[in-house]
Write a protein that holds these residues in place. Structure first.
Motif, PDB file in Angstrom:
ATOM      1  N   ASP A  65       5.313  -2.442   5.487  1.00  0.00           N
ATOM      2  CA  ASP A  65       6.532  -3.257   5.450  1.00  0.00           C
ATOM      3  C   ASP A  65       6.792  -3.981   6.769  1.00  0.00           C
ATOM      4  N   SER A  66       5.843  -3.965   7.687  1.00  0.00           N
ATOM      5  CA  SER A  66       6.051  -4.599   8.990  1.00  0.00           C
ATOM      6  C   SER A  66       5.655  -6.075   8.917  1.00  0.00           C
ATOM      7  N   ARG A  67       6.651  -6.947   8.990  1.00  0.00           N
ATOM      8  CA  ARG A  67       6.400  -8.382   8.937  1.00  0.00           C
ATOM      9  C   ARG A  67       5.468  -8.819  10.068  1.00  0.00           C
ATOM     10  N   GLU A  68       5.687  -8.282  11.264  1.00  0.00           N
ATOM     11  CA  GLU A  68       4.887  -8.689  12.419  1.00  0.00           C
ATOM     12  C   GLU A  68       3.434  -8.284  12.259  1.00  0.00           C
ATOM     13  N   MET A  69       3.210  -7.046  11.825  1.00  0.00           N
ATOM     14  CA  MET A  69       1.829  -6.585  11.696  1.00  0.00           C
ATOM     15  C   MET A  69       1.093  -7.305  10.574  1.00  0.00           C
ATOM     16  N   ILE A  70       1.765  -7.535   9.444  1.00  0.00           N
ATOM     17  CA  ILE A  70       1.146  -8.273   8.341  1.00  0.00           C
ATOM     18  C   ILE A  70       0.758  -9.670   8.808  1.00  0.00           C
ATOM     19  N   GLN A  71       1.674 -10.347   9.489  1.00  0.00           N
ATOM     20  CA  GLN A  71       1.388 -11.698   9.968  1.00  0.00           C
ATOM     21  C   GLN A  71       0.272 -11.684  11.004  1.00  0.00           C
ATOM     22  N   LEU A  72       0.235 -10.650  11.847  1.00  0.00           N
ATOM     23  CA  LEU A  72      -0.820 -10.534  12.849  1.00  0.00           C
ATOM     24  C   LEU A  72      -2.183 -10.421  12.186  1.00  0.00           C
ATOM     25  N   PHE A  73      -2.265  -9.614  11.122  1.00  0.00           N
ATOM     26  CA  PHE A  73      -3.535  -9.475  10.405  1.00  0.00           C
ATOM     27  C   PHE A  73      -3.920 -10.785   9.723  1.00  0.00           C
ATOM     28  N   LEU A  74      -2.951 -11.469   9.136  1.00  0.00           N
ATOM     29  CA  LEU A  74      -3.247 -12.759   8.507  1.00  0.00           C
ATOM     30  C   LEU A  74      -3.737 -13.761   9.538  1.00  0.00           C
ATOM     31  N   ASP A  75      -3.097 -13.779  10.700  1.00  0.00           N
ATOM     32  CA  ASP A  75      -3.513 -14.695  11.762  1.00  0.00           C
ATOM     33  C   ASP A  75      -4.920 -14.388  12.247  1.00  0.00           C
ATOM     34  N   ARG A  76      -5.329 -13.116  12.132  1.00  0.00           N
ATOM     35  CA  ARG A  76      -6.668 -12.722  12.570  1.00  0.00           C
ATOM     36  C   ARG A  76      -7.703 -12.848  11.453  1.00  0.00           C
ATOM     37  N   GLY A  77      -7.290 -13.377  10.296  1.00  0.00           N
ATOM     38  CA  GLY A  77      -8.252 -13.654   9.230  1.00  0.00           C
ATOM     39  C   GLY A  77      -8.255 -12.691   8.075  1.00  0.00           C
ATOM     40  N   ALA A  78      -7.276 -11.810   7.962  1.00  0.00           N
ATOM     41  CA  ALA A  78      -7.221 -10.898   6.807  1.00  0.00           C
ATOM     42  C   ALA A  78      -7.091 -11.708   5.519  1.00  0.00           C
ATOM     43  N   ASP A  79      -7.811 -11.282   4.493  1.00  0.00           N
ATOM     44  CA  ASP A  79      -7.815 -11.996   3.211  1.00  0.00           C
ATOM     45  C   ASP A  79      -6.617 -11.545   2.370  1.00  0.00           C
ATOM     46  N   PRO A  80      -5.688 -12.471   2.066  1.00  0.00           N
ATOM     47  CA  PRO A  80      -4.512 -12.078   1.281  1.00  0.00           C
ATOM     48  C   PRO A  80      -4.781 -11.954  -0.218  1.00  0.00           C
ATOM     49  N   ILE A  81      -6.003 -12.299  -0.639  1.00  0.00           N
ATOM     50  CA  ILE A  81      -6.319 -12.306  -2.071  1.00  0.00           C
ATOM     51  C   ILE A  81      -7.278 -11.176  -2.447  1.00  0.00           C
ATOM     52  N   ASP A  82      -8.360 -11.037  -1.713  1.00  0.00           N
ATOM     53  CA  ASP A  82      -9.392 -10.063  -2.051  1.00  0.00           C
ATOM     54  C   ASP A  82      -8.819  -8.643  -2.054  1.00  0.00           C
ATOM     55  N   GLY A  83      -9.013  -7.945  -3.159  1.00  0.00           N
ATOM     56  CA  GLY A  83      -8.524  -6.583  -3.276  1.00  0.00           C
ATOM     57  C   GLY A  83      -7.056  -6.464  -3.654  1.00  0.00           C
ATOM     58  N   ASP A  84      -6.382  -7.591  -3.867  1.00  0.00           N
ATOM     59  CA  ASP A  84      -4.961  -7.611  -4.266  1.00  0.00           C
ATOM     60  C   ASP A  84      -4.085  -6.745  -3.356  1.00  0.00           C
ATOM     61  N   PRO A  85      -4.120  -7.004  -2.052  1.00  0.00           N
ATOM     62  CA  PRO A  85      -3.350  -6.134  -1.140  1.00  0.00           C
ATOM     63  C   PRO A  85      -1.843  -6.211  -1.355  1.00  0.00           C
ATOM     64  N   PHE A  86      -1.344  -7.393  -1.697  1.00  0.00           N
ATOM     65  CA  PHE A  86       0.097  -7.530  -1.877  1.00  0.00           C
ATOM     66  C   PHE A  86       0.556  -6.923  -3.199  1.00  0.00           C
ATOM     67  N   TYR A  87      -0.313  -6.951  -4.204  1.00  0.00           N
ATOM     68  CA  TYR A  87       0.009  -6.287  -5.473  1.00  0.00           C
ATOM     69  C   TYR A  87       0.240  -4.794  -5.230  1.00  0.00           C
ATOM     70  N   GLU A  88      -0.640  -4.168  -4.439  1.00  0.00           N
ATOM     71  CA  GLU A  88      -0.478  -2.748  -4.147  1.00  0.00           C
ATOM     72  C   GLU A  88       0.846  -2.470  -3.457  1.00  0.00           C
ATOM     73  N   ALA A  89       1.186  -3.333  -2.502  1.00  0.00           N
ATOM     74  CA  ALA A  89       2.434  -3.131  -1.768  1.00  0.00           C
ATOM     75  C   ALA A  89       3.648  -3.362  -2.662  1.00  0.00           C
ATOM     76  N   LEU A  90       3.555  -4.332  -3.563  1.00  0.00           N
ATOM     77  CA  LEU A  90       4.677  -4.625  -4.454  1.00  0.00           C
ATOM     78  C   LEU A  90       4.948  -3.469  -5.410  1.00  0.00           C
ATOM     79  N   ILE A  91       3.912  -2.894  -5.993  1.00  0.00           N
ATOM     80  CA  ILE A  91       4.151  -1.827  -6.962  1.00  0.00           C
ATOM     81  C   ILE A  91       4.529  -0.516  -6.266  1.00  0.00           C
ATOM     82  N   ALA A  92       4.300  -0.443  -4.933  1.00  0.00           N
ATOM     83  CA  ALA A  92       4.808   0.712  -4.186  1.00  0.00           C
ATOM     84  C   ALA A  92       6.327   0.683  -4.146  1.00  0.00           C
ATOM     85  N   ASN A  93       6.904  -0.496  -4.440  1.00  0.00           N
ATOM     86  CA  ASN A  93       8.348  -0.639  -4.651  1.00  0.00           C
ATOM     87  C   ASN A  93       9.164  -0.305  -3.398  1.00  0.00           C
ATOM     88  N   HIS A  94       8.651  -0.755  -2.222  1.00  0.00           N
ATOM     89  CA  HIS A  94       9.402  -0.604  -0.981  1.00  0.00           C
ATOM     90  C   HIS A  94      10.370  -1.778  -0.863  1.00  0.00           C
TER      91      HIS A  94
END
Length: 297
Positions: A65-94
């Motif tokens: 749930d850390s906006r800064e860390m998520i953005q840091l990973f995206l800025d460093r090239g983390a793939d927001p699609i492969d493996g559906d990382p946001f789907y996992e976080a959404l269904i965790a229902n935080h």
């Protein structure tokens, strides 16, 4: 104290580091406090100073749930699609994550499919809070989603399958008038009568077929037969459930629904295990003594 115990329970290892060349694996801890997502300065520095992001699972980062860390990973090239990382976080229902995701989705529409799948997940799980939060974050209730079996559905249709009225209201079907007919056609479960009344109050068409008959009647008839037949695989005959579907059928027919072209043989196949008295006492137009006598024989 209490906060330290909560911190210890919430710690989630991202698993930075590698055992290659004999180096000792490094484990980075991310924890979520009860009121806000917090991340230590040392964790951030590891990434900023070149720690490979591949050594961490991005879905776990999203669940922090850390906006800064998520953005840091995206800025460093983390793939927001492969493996559906946001789907996992959404269904965790935080709760904290939905605001983060809503902002990210506005900037990158490629993540829309993950939001839609999360909404479908909550619709299937009959989770009204999850439905409301996913829709607020940008998920589309009318999105067509194909599962691993090749079947296509929408969250709007899924929520009427064995759900309750609270879940149906949470998805706000009034905003999707063109989908009301499909929703009504798929209503089933213990709350079928209440959901049918609600969808009809929104203007759901009752005779939706090209021949002017009702898919909802066919669904209710099939479900009544399923719960009346003890010979079907995994059958759980229930007179209470059958009564609920007959009540739904009576409601539909009183509202002007028309029976699909169903032969007497088909009716007996659906309802042959009902008692003659139960079938005859209903107000259904096909409830004739001859049908009931044959079905109970």
């Amino acid at each position: 104290g209490k906060l330290q115990r909560q911190r210890a329970r919430c710690e989630d290892s991202i698993g930075f580091g590698s055992s290659e060349n004999g180096f000792r694996p490094i484990t980075v801890k991310i924890w979520v406090a009860p009121t806000a997502g917090l991340i230590s300065q040392s964790d951030r520095l590891l990434v900023e100073r070149g720690e490979p992001i591949e050594n961490a699972r991005f879905a776990d980062v999203c669940c922090s749930d850390s906006r800064e860390m998520i953005q840091l990973f995206l800025d460093r090239g983390a793939d927001p699609i492969d493996g559906d990382p946001f789907y996992e976080a959404l269904i965790a229902n935080h709760r904290q994550f939905y605001g983060v995701f809503k902002d990210l989705l506005a900037r990158d529409p490629r993540m829309q499919a993950q939001a839609d799948r999360a909404l479908l997940y909550f619709a299937n799980e009959h989770n009204p809070r999850g439905i409301s939060m996913a829709a607020w974050a940008g998920a589309k209730p009318d999105a067509e989603i194909t599962d691993e079996h090749g079947d296509t559905t929408t969250p709007l249709e899924a929520v009427t399958h064995y759900g309750d009225l609270g879940c149906v209201k949470a998805i706000q079907p009034a905003k999707y008038p063109s989908m009301l007919g499909k929703m009504l056609a798929g209503v089933r479960g213990d709350h079928a009568e209440a959901i049918t009344k609600y969808l009809r109050s929104l203007g759901a068409p009752i005779n939706d077929r090209e021949d002017g008959t009702s898919s909802a009647v066919e669904t209710a008839l099939w479900e009544a037969g399923w719960h009346a037949d003890p010979t079907l695989p995994f059958a759980r005959p229930s007179a209470v459930t059958v009564d609920k579907y007959i009540a739904q059928l009576e409601l539909l027919l009183a509202d002007g629904a028309k029976f699909p072209p169903t032969t007497e043989r088909d009716l007996r196949r659906h309802l042959r295990y009902l008692s003659a008295a139960r079938w005859c006492e209903s107000s259904l137009p096909c409830a004739k003594p001859t049908h009931a006598a044959k079905s109970s024989s």
